[in-house]
Design a protein around this motif. Structure first.
Motif, PDB file in Angstrom:
ATOM      1  N   GLY A   1       0.824  -1.202   0.000  1.00  0.00           N
ATOM      2  CA  GLY A   1       0.000   0.000   0.000  1.00  0.00           C
ATOM      3  C   GLY A   1       0.854   1.246   0.000  1.00  0.00           C
ATOM      4  O   GLY A   1       2.057   1.198   0.260  1.00  0.00           O
TER       5      GLY A   1
ATOM      6  N   GLU B   1      -4.637   4.188   8.537  1.00  0.00           N
ATOM      7  CA  GLU B   1      -5.715   3.371   7.992  1.00  0.00           C
ATOM      8  C   GLU B   1      -5.176   2.137   7.268  1.00  0.00           C
ATOM      9  O   GLU B   1      -5.737   1.045   7.381  1.00  0.00           O
ATOM     10  CB  GLU B   1      -6.572   4.213   7.049  1.00  0.00           C
ATOM     11  CG  GLU B   1      -7.407   5.269   7.762  1.00  0.00           C
ATOM     12  CD  GLU B   1      -8.431   5.916   6.849  1.00  0.00           C
ATOM     13  OE1 GLU B   1      -8.229   5.867   5.611  1.00  0.00           O
ATOM     14  OE2 GLU B   1      -9.421   6.477   7.371  1.00  0.00           O
ATOM     15  N   LEU B   2      -4.068   2.326   6.531  1.00  0.00           N
ATOM     16  CA  LEU B   2      -3.468   1.199   5.815  1.00  0.00           C
ATOM     17  C   LEU B   2      -2.988   0.119   6.780  1.00  0.00           C
ATOM     18  O   LEU B   2      -3.184  -1.074   6.549  1.00  0.00           O
ATOM     19  CB  LEU B   2      -2.279   1.684   4.972  1.00  0.00           C
ATOM     20  CG  LEU B   2      -2.557   2.111   3.536  1.00  0.00           C
ATOM     21  CD1 LEU B   2      -1.268   2.619   2.896  1.00  0.00           C
ATOM     22  CD2 LEU B   2      -3.122   0.954   2.727  1.00  0.00           C
TER      23      LEU B   2
ATOM     24  N   ASP C   1      -4.158  -0.623   9.538  1.00  0.00           N
ATOM     25  CA  ASP C   1      -5.299  -1.331  10.122  1.00  0.00           C
ATOM     26  C   ASP C   1      -5.809  -2.448   9.221  1.00  0.00           C
ATOM     27  O   ASP C   1      -6.409  -3.418   9.704  1.00  0.00           O
ATOM     28  CB  ASP C   1      -6.449  -0.354  10.403  1.00  0.00           C
ATOM     29  CG  ASP C   1      -6.208   0.491  11.640  1.00  0.00           C
ATOM     30  OD1 ASP C   1      -5.380   0.088  12.482  1.00  0.00           O
ATOM     31  OD2 ASP C   1      -6.849   1.552  11.765  1.00  0.00           O
ATOM     32  N   VAL C   2      -5.594  -2.309   7.909  1.00  0.00           N
ATOM     33  CA  VAL C   2      -6.197  -3.265   6.974  1.00  0.00           C
ATOM     34  C   VAL C   2      -5.191  -4.080   6.161  1.00  0.00           C
ATOM     35  O   VAL C   2      -5.564  -5.076   5.551  1.00  0.00           O
ATOM     36  CB  VAL C   2      -7.160  -2.544   5.998  1.00  0.00           C
ATOM     37  CG1 VAL C   2      -8.293  -1.877   6.761  1.00  0.00           C
ATOM     38  CG2 VAL C   2      -6.417  -1.505   5.155  1.00  0.00           C
ATOM     39  N   CYS C   3      -3.923  -3.652   6.150  1.00  0.00           N
ATOM     40  CA  CYS C   3      -2.919  -4.326   5.326  1.00  0.00           C
ATOM     41  C   CYS C   3      -1.845  -4.977   6.194  1.00  0.00           C
ATOM     42  O   CYS C   3      -1.288  -4.316   7.079  1.00  0.00           O
ATOM     43  CB  CYS C   3      -2.225  -3.336   4.381  1.00  0.00           C
ATOM     44  SG  CYS C   3      -3.278  -2.675   3.094  1.00  0.00           S
ATOM     45  N   GLU C   4      -1.569  -6.222   5.943  1.00  0.00           N
ATOM     46  CA  GLU C   4      -0.435  -6.863   6.595  1.00  0.00           C
ATOM     47  C   GLU C   4       0.836  -6.433   5.872  1.00  0.00           C
ATOM     48  O   GLU C   4       0.883  -6.416   4.642  1.00  0.00           O
ATOM     49  CB  GLU C   4      -0.571  -8.382   6.532  1.00  0.00           C
ATOM     50  CG  GLU C   4      -1.691  -8.930   7.395  1.00  0.00           C
ATOM     51  CD  GLU C   4      -1.672 -10.451   7.441  1.00  0.00           C
ATOM     52  OE1 GLU C   4      -0.746 -11.043   6.848  1.00  0.00           O
ATOM     53  OE2 GLU C   4      -2.581 -11.025   8.058  1.00  0.00           O
ATOM     54  N   CYS C   5       1.842  -6.064   6.643  1.00  0.00           N
ATOM     55  CA  CYS C   5       3.101  -5.682   6.014  1.00  0.00           C
ATOM     56  C   CYS C   5       4.261  -6.030   6.937  1.00  0.00           C
ATOM     57  O   CYS C   5       4.091  -6.183   8.150  1.00  0.00           O
ATOM     58  CB  CYS C   5       3.117  -4.203   5.636  1.00  0.00           C
ATOM     59  SG  CYS C   5       3.353  -3.078   7.025  1.00  0.00           S
TER      60      CYS C   5
ATOM     61  N   ASP D   1      -3.604   8.442   6.415  1.00  0.00           N
ATOM     62  CA  ASP D   1      -3.754   7.339   5.456  1.00  0.00           C
ATOM     63  C   ASP D   1      -2.878   6.159   5.845  1.00  0.00           C
ATOM     64  O   ASP D   1      -3.267   4.995   5.668  1.00  0.00           O
ATOM     65  CB  ASP D   1      -3.383   7.815   4.047  1.00  0.00           C
ATOM     66  CG  ASP D   1      -4.425   8.765   3.468  1.00  0.00           C
ATOM     67  OD1 ASP D   1      -5.491   8.926   4.098  1.00  0.00           O
ATOM     68  OD2 ASP D   1      -4.162   9.356   2.404  1.00  0.00           O
TER      69      ASP D   1
END
Length: 214
Positions: free
Chosen positions: A34, A44-45, A47-51, A41
Motif C-alpha cells: 500500500g 488506515e493502511l 489497520d487493513v494491510c499486513e506488512c 492514510d
C-alpha cells in the motif's frame, strides 16, 4: 526466498513515492502492500494491510495536523508484533537520527543517497539489524558530540527517566515512582543528556520535541 517482503510506502511527495515504487517493483522479492501520502492514510493502511516493513518520511502531515509523523511512528513501534520501520528523509540532524534509533526505527536512509541504500535498509530491517545510509552516517559521525547507535546510547532506566522528565514529571516525582533517591534520578538524567550530546534544558526540550516525545 519464496515469500515476498510486504512494504507500505508513506511520503507526501508524489515523485518520491513514484521513485520508490519503481525501485521496489524492480526487486523480485519485494511487493508494495500500500501507499500513503500522510499519517492518517498510513494509520488506515496499517489497520487493513499486513506488512513487514513501513518506509516512511517523517516530515509529512501528522494525525495532529503538524508536519511530523514521528509521534505516530512511535506508537506503531510500541505495538505488539509491529512492522519494522525504515525512515526515508531529507532531515539529517544527528540528534534527530539518534532519537529515531532510540524509538526503535530499524533504518534511516537519506533521500540523497543511492537507491541501493533503500534495498539494503529493507534487508537490514527484516533481519533485525540497524542500517544508516552514507549521508546519515556521515552526519552522525561529524557532529561535535556524535550520538551512538541505539543499543549503546541510554540504558533502559535512563531512557525511562528521560521520557518522564520531558513529559513534565518532576525529578522528585520520578524518584518516588521508581523508588530511587532524587540524587540518583538527577544523576541518570544528566548522564542521559551527556550521552545524547545535550547541554542545556532548552536542548533537551528541543530534542524531545523533534523526536515526538512532546
Amino acid at each position: 526466498m519464496t515469500d515476498k517482503i510486504r512494504v507500505i510506502v508513506a511520503d507526501d511527495h508524489d515523485c518520491v513515492r513514484a521513485g520508490v515504487r519503481r525501485l521496489l517493483h524492480a526487486t523480485p522479492h519485494i511487493e508494495i502492500a500500500g501507499e500513503a501520502c500522510n499519517t492518517h492514510d498510513l494509520a488506515e493502511l496499517l489497520d487493513v494491510c499486513e506488512c513487514d516493513i513501513v518506509i516512511s518520511d517523517i516530515g509529512m502531515p501528522g494525525l495532529d495536523g503538524a508536519s511530523n509523523a514521528v509521534p505516530f511512528l512511535r506508537r506503531v513501534l510500541r505495538g505488539h508484533a509491529h512492522p519494522a520501520v525504515v525512515v526515508l528523509t531529507m532531515i539529517c540532524h544527528a540528534h534527530m537520527m539518534s532519537g529515531l534509533l532510540h524509538l526503535g526505527v530499524s533504518a534511516i536512509v537519506d533521500k540523497r543517497d543511492t537507491t541501493a541504500a533503500l534495498i539494503d535498509a529493507i534487508q537490514a530491517a527484516l533481519t533485525g539489524g540497524v542500517y544508516l545510509s552514507e549521508q546519515v552516517r556521515v552526519a552522525m559521525e561529524t557532529t561535535d558530540t556524535p550520538p551512538q547507535l541505539r543499543a549503546s546510547v541510554l540504558s533502559a532506566r535512563e531512557w525511562e527517566i528521560f521520557q518522564l522528565y520531558v513529559q513534565g514529571v518532576a525529578v522528585h516525582e520520578i524518584a518516588k515512582r521508581l523508588q530511587r533517591s532524587g540524587k540518583t534520578i538527577s544523576t541518570r538524567k544528566r548522564t542521559a543528556m551527556r550521552k545524547l550530546g545535550l547541554e542545556t534544558e532548552s536542548d533537551l526540550i528541543d530534542y524531545a520535541r523533534k523526536i515526538g516525545l512532546i
